[in-house]
Design an enzyme around this catalytic site. Structure first.
Site, mmCIF file in Angstrom:
data_model
loop_
_atom_site.group_PDB
_atom_site.id
_atom_site.type_symbol
_atom_site.label_atom_id
_atom_site.label_comp_id
_atom_site.label_asym_id
_atom_site.label_seq_id
_atom_site.Cartn_x
_atom_site.Cartn_y
_atom_site.Cartn_z
ATOM 1 N N HIS A 1 6.361 61.547 -27.069
ATOM 2 C CA HIS A 1 6.278 61.192 -28.488
ATOM 3 C C HIS A 1 5.704 59.786 -28.605
ATOM 4 C CE1 HIS A 1 9.187 64.360 -29.930
ATOM 5 N NE2 HIS A 1 9.500 64.329 -28.649
ATOM 6 N N HIS B 1 5.842 66.577 -22.759
ATOM 7 C CA HIS B 1 5.179 65.869 -23.869
ATOM 8 C C HIS B 1 5.820 64.505 -24.088
ATOM 9 C CE1 HIS B 1 8.524 68.150 -25.587
ATOM 10 N NE2 HIS B 1 8.652 67.144 -26.443
HETATM 11 P P1 5GP Z 1 11.291 67.552 -28.170
HETATM 12 O O1 5GP Z 1 12.598 67.524 -28.901
HETATM 13 O O2 5GP Z 1 11.124 68.797 -27.339
HETATM 14 O O3 5GP Z 1 11.061 66.284 -27.384
HETATM 15 O O4 5GP Z 1 10.198 67.521 -29.294
HETATM 16 C C1 5GP Z 1 9.357 68.594 -29.610
HETATM 17 C C2 5GP Z 1 8.475 68.158 -30.752
HETATM 18 O O5 5GP Z 1 7.461 69.123 -30.939
HETATM 19 C C3 5GP Z 1 9.209 68.008 -32.090
HETATM 20 O O6 5GP Z 1 9.057 66.686 -32.578
HETATM 21 C C4 5GP Z 1 8.535 69.039 -32.995
HETATM 22 O O7 5GP Z 1 8.405 68.590 -34.327
HETATM 23 C C5 5GP Z 1 7.194 69.238 -32.319
HETATM 24 N N1 5GP Z 1 6.627 70.566 -32.510
HETATM 25 C C6 5GP Z 1 7.256 71.762 -32.380
HETATM 26 N N2 5GP Z 1 6.405 72.782 -32.598
HETATM 27 C C7 5GP Z 1 5.197 72.218 -32.869
HETATM 28 C C8 5GP Z 1 3.903 72.765 -33.179
HETATM 29 O O8 5GP Z 1 3.688 73.967 -33.239
HETATM 30 N N3 5GP Z 1 2.897 71.867 -33.397
HETATM 31 C C9 5GP Z 1 3.096 70.517 -33.312
HETATM 32 N N4 5GP Z 1 2.035 69.732 -33.554
HETATM 33 N N5 5GP Z 1 4.287 69.976 -33.028
HETATM 34 C C10 5GP Z 1 5.327 70.820 -32.813
#
Ligand code: 5GP
Ligand code: ZN
Length: 119
Positions: free
Chosen positions: A102, A100
């Site tokens: 951001h 993913h």
């Molecule tokens: P990472 O730290 O893995 O780059 O970021 C994961 C992101 O996914 C975080 O910003 C978190 O808030 C978001 N996230 C986690 N679970 C969910 C979810 O169920 N739905 C959505 N829309 N975002 C999520």
């Protein structure tokens, strides 16, 4: 992994989530814990753990989804710019093991934004 993966559940529409933009292989959604107004995520529709697992051939569609999502967010949130952040592996702050990106809309004087989780 695909059965329990939170982003795969969103793709399968088992968890209702607002869609910002989608094409054949990518979807953008609002982040559940936005660090700034409009903080959103571009996620792949197929389960790849990180960018290294994703086929290079998907690059064009990925950029399409990033561009369309960023333009929409800048317009809606009246932002003047945006950051694109992609965390790969735990040590780099990746929590959700499904690739993913951001999208962080930015405004003048919105301060320093901390979005990389190191545990
Ligand atoms: P990472 O730290 O893995 O780059 O970021 C994961 C992101 O996914 C975080 O910003 C978190 O808030 C978001 N996230 C986690 N679970 C969910 C979810 O169920 N739905 C959505 N829309 N975002 C999520
Ligand atoms: Zn997944």
């Amino acid at each position: 992994m695909k059965d329990t993966c939170i982003f795969c559940k969103i793709i399968r529409e088992e968890i209702p989530t607002k869609k910002i933009y989608e094409n054949e292989n990518f979807l953008s959604i609002p982040d559940a814990n936005p660090r700034v107004e409009g903080h959103s995520l571009v996620i792949s529709k197929k389960h790849f753990e990180n960018i290294l697992d994703m086929p290079t051939s998907l690059g064009q569609e990925l950029i399409d989804c990033i561009k369309k999502t960023s333009l929409k967010l800048m317009d809606e949130k009246k932002a003047k710019g945006f950051n694109v952040i992609n965390n790969n592996f735990k040590v780099a702050g990746q929590i959700v093991k499904h690739v993913h990106f951001h999208i962080i809309p930015r405004k003048k004087d919105d301060g320093e934004i901390k979005f990389i989780n190191k545990s």
